[in-house]
Design a protein around this motif. Structure first.
Motif, PDB file in Angstrom:
ATOM      1  N   ALA A   1       3.875   4.471  -1.584  1.00 51.00           N
ATOM      2  CA  ALA A   1       4.200   5.164  -2.834  1.00 51.00           C
ATOM      3  C   ALA A   1       2.967   5.528  -3.644  1.00 51.00           C
ATOM      4  O   ALA A   1       2.996   6.494  -4.422  1.00 51.00           O
ATOM      5  CB  ALA A   1       5.135   4.301  -3.680  1.00 51.00           C
ATOM      6  N   ASN A   2       1.886   4.759  -3.501  1.00 47.17           N
ATOM      7  CA  ASN A   2       0.753   4.969  -4.403  1.00 47.17           C
ATOM      8  C   ASN A   2      -0.616   4.948  -3.730  1.00 47.17           C
ATOM      9  O   ASN A   2      -1.637   5.120  -4.407  1.00 47.17           O
ATOM     10  CB  ASN A   2       0.775   3.922  -5.524  1.00 47.17           C
ATOM     11  N   LEU A   3      -0.671   4.765  -2.423  1.00 55.92           N
ATOM     12  CA  LEU A   3      -1.965   4.681  -1.751  1.00 55.92           C
ATOM     13  C   LEU A   3      -2.749   5.984  -1.898  1.00 55.92           C
ATOM     14  O   LEU A   3      -3.966   5.972  -2.109  1.00 55.92           O
ATOM     15  CB  LEU A   3      -1.781   4.342  -0.272  1.00 55.92           C
ATOM     16  N   HIS A   4      -2.059   7.120  -1.816  1.00 58.62           N
ATOM     17  CA  HIS A   4      -2.748   8.407  -1.975  1.00 58.62           C
ATOM     18  C   HIS A   4      -3.338   8.551  -3.364  1.00 58.62           C
ATOM     19  O   HIS A   4      -4.385   9.176  -3.538  1.00 58.62           O
ATOM     20  CB  HIS A   4      -1.767   9.558  -1.689  1.00 58.62           C
ATOM     21  N   VAL A   5      -2.678   7.943  -4.356  1.00 57.84           N
ATOM     22  CA  VAL A   5      -3.195   7.988  -5.725  1.00 57.84           C
ATOM     23  C   VAL A   5      -4.473   7.170  -5.826  1.00 57.84           C
ATOM     24  O   VAL A   5      -5.488   7.624  -6.372  1.00 57.84           O
ATOM     25  CB  VAL A   5      -2.141   7.474  -6.723  1.00 57.84           C
ATOM     26  N   ALA A   6      -4.443   5.941  -5.302  1.00 58.58           N
ATOM     27  CA  ALA A   6      -5.619   5.077  -5.354  1.00 58.58           C
ATOM     28  C   ALA A   6      -6.803   5.724  -4.642  1.00 58.58           C
ATOM     29  O   ALA A   6      -7.947   5.654  -5.121  1.00 58.58           O
ATOM     30  CB  ALA A   6      -5.299   3.722  -4.734  1.00 58.58           C
ATOM     31  N   GLU A   7      -6.551   6.354  -3.505  1.00 56.73           N
ATOM     32  CA  GLU A   7      -7.631   7.009  -2.765  1.00 56.73           C
ATOM     33  C   GLU A   7      -8.219   8.161  -3.571  1.00 56.73           C
ATOM     34  O   GLU A   7      -9.440   8.359  -3.597  1.00 56.73           O
ATOM     35  CB  GLU A   7      -7.107   7.505  -1.418  1.00 56.73           C
TER      36      GLU A   7
ATOM     37  N   PRO B   1       9.039   3.104  -3.905  1.00 56.91           N
ATOM     38  CA  PRO B   1       8.551   2.136  -2.908  1.00 56.91           C
ATOM     39  C   PRO B   1       9.474   2.061  -1.696  1.00 56.91           C
ATOM     40  O   PRO B   1      10.694   2.142  -1.832  1.00 56.91           O
ATOM     41  CB  PRO B   1       8.543   0.810  -3.683  1.00 56.91           C
ATOM     42  N   ASP B   2       8.889   1.926  -0.501  1.00 53.54           N
ATOM     43  CA  ASP B   2       9.682   1.705   0.699  1.00 53.54           C
ATOM     44  C   ASP B   2       9.930   0.204   0.871  1.00 53.54           C
ATOM     45  O   ASP B   2       9.518  -0.608   0.039  1.00 53.54           O
ATOM     46  CB  ASP B   2       9.001   2.302   1.938  1.00 53.54           C
ATOM     47  N   ASP B   3      10.619  -0.175   1.956  1.00 56.87           N
ATOM     48  CA  ASP B   3      10.978  -1.585   2.151  1.00 56.87           C
ATOM     49  C   ASP B   3       9.756  -2.496   2.188  1.00 56.87           C
ATOM     50  O   ASP B   3       9.762  -3.596   1.614  1.00 56.87           O
ATOM     51  CB  ASP B   3      11.789  -1.751   3.438  1.00 56.87           C
ATOM     52  N   GLU B   4       8.708  -2.057   2.888  1.00 58.48           N
ATOM     53  CA  GLU B   4       7.515  -2.893   2.997  1.00 58.48           C
ATOM     54  C   GLU B   4       6.884  -3.126   1.623  1.00 58.48           C
ATOM     55  O   GLU B   4       6.449  -4.235   1.301  1.00 58.48           O
ATOM     56  CB  GLU B   4       6.504  -2.245   3.941  1.00 58.48           C
ATOM     57  N   MET B   5       6.862  -2.080   0.827  1.00 61.30           N
ATOM     58  CA  MET B   5       6.257  -2.218  -0.499  1.00 61.30           C
ATOM     59  C   MET B   5       7.155  -3.032  -1.427  1.00 61.30           C
ATOM     60  O   MET B   5       6.656  -3.798  -2.257  1.00 61.30           O
ATOM     61  CB  MET B   5       5.985  -0.838  -1.090  1.00 61.30           C
ATOM     62  N   ILE B   6       8.473  -2.887  -1.303  1.00 58.27           N
ATOM     63  CA  ILE B   6       9.385  -3.702  -2.105  1.00 58.27           C
ATOM     64  C   ILE B   6       9.169  -5.185  -1.805  1.00 58.27           C
ATOM     65  O   ILE B   6       9.128  -6.018  -2.709  1.00 58.27           O
ATOM     66  CB  ILE B   6      10.844  -3.285  -1.856  1.00 58.27           C
ATOM     67  N   ALA B   7       8.998  -5.519  -0.530  1.00 61.76           N
ATOM     68  CA  ALA B   7       8.729  -6.908  -0.154  1.00 61.76           C
ATOM     69  C   ALA B   7       7.444  -7.402  -0.810  1.00 61.76           C
ATOM     70  O   ALA B   7       7.386  -8.515  -1.355  1.00 61.76           O
ATOM     71  CB  ALA B   7       8.650  -7.040   1.359  1.00 61.76           C
ATOM     72  N   ALA B   8       6.394  -6.568  -0.763  1.00 65.29           N
ATOM     73  CA  ALA B   8       5.115  -6.964  -1.359  1.00 65.29           C
ATOM     74  C   ALA B   8       5.228  -7.085  -2.878  1.00 65.29           C
ATOM     75  O   ALA B   8       4.623  -7.970  -3.491  1.00 65.29           O
ATOM     76  CB  ALA B   8       4.036  -5.953  -0.987  1.00 65.29           C
ATOM     77  N   LEU B   9       6.007  -6.208  -3.507  1.00 62.66           N
ATOM     78  CA  LEU B   9       6.191  -6.279  -4.962  1.00 62.66           C
ATOM     79  C   LEU B   9       6.956  -7.538  -5.354  1.00 62.66           C
ATOM     80  O   LEU B   9       6.629  -8.194  -6.346  1.00 62.66           O
ATOM     81  CB  LEU B   9       6.939  -5.042  -5.453  1.00 62.66           C
TER      82      LEU B   9
END
Length: 208
Positions: A24-30, A125-133
């Motif tokens: 969801a946000n990696l492109h923003v951070a880059e 956020p996708d499932d992987e990011m929801i888990a990390a959040l």
């Protein structure tokens, strides 16, 4: 899944020490790491509530990448236009954070300049990011989630940053109120509290 650390002390206890990065946000951070490549060294950052826009803006400023105006969409348009001009004169990258779903700009000169900027948007956020959040919010609260928590919670959680934050807060609150570990009954009741009574009943319980 990765994280970036905030290079400064959080403003309050609700600020996480790190920003969770995912699809969801990696492109923003880059993009924030390399503002010299932005058109006119200006970018506009938008995204859903609680998605970390302000934290990313603070990271951008704290890392010495440039100036961040947050929120920019509530600032007087003439003042914002002057600040854009000053940033251009100084050769300083400028990050404008918008909380509005649609940023309507009345001043023509400002509208044309904002329109020419790089536009960045944080997605859902996708499932992987929801888990990390979930893990990140739980760790910040010192909340120990029982075995199988992510397997149970991720498919049932609201697909939004704010929804995940509310869910973990509800789990923490119920666990403290009941003086009980955050296991299946607490997860289920927390889901019901934030999303409705049917949500915690979806699918099979991992304990069965």
């Amino acid at each position: 899944m990765s994280q970036i650390a905030l290079p400064l002390t959080p403003r309050n206890k609700d600020d996480p020490a790190r920003i969770v990065l995912g699809t969801a946000n990696l492109h923003v951070a880059e993009a924030l790491r390399d503002p010299e490549r932005w058109p006119f060294r200006t970018a506009v950052l938008a995204g859903p509530p609680r998605s970390g826009k302000s934290l990313l803006a603070r990271w951008f400023e704290g890392a010495g990448k440039g100036e961040a105006i947050d929120p920019a969409d509530t600032l007087d348009e003439t003042e914002l236009f002057h600040r854009w001009n000053r940033a251009q004169e100084d050769g300083r990258p400028l990050l404008l954070v918008s909380g509005a779903q649609v940023w309507e700009i009345a001043l023509p000169d400002l509208r044309s300049r904002i329109g020419a900027a790089l536009h960045l948007e944080i997605g859902a956020p996708d499932d992987e990011m929801i888990a990390a959040l979930i893990e990140s919010h739980a760790a910040r609260r010192g909340l120990a989630l029982g075995e199988g928590a992510l397997t149970y919670l991720v498919p049932r959680a609201e697909r939004s940053f704010a929804g995940v934050e509310r869910l973990v807060a509800a789990i923490d609150r119920l666990s403290l109120e009941r003086k009980a570990a955050a296991t299946l009954s607490v997860w289920r009741d927390a889901l019901a509290a934030v999303q409705g009574p049917e949500q915690g009943k979806l699918g099979l319980d991992p304990a069965k």
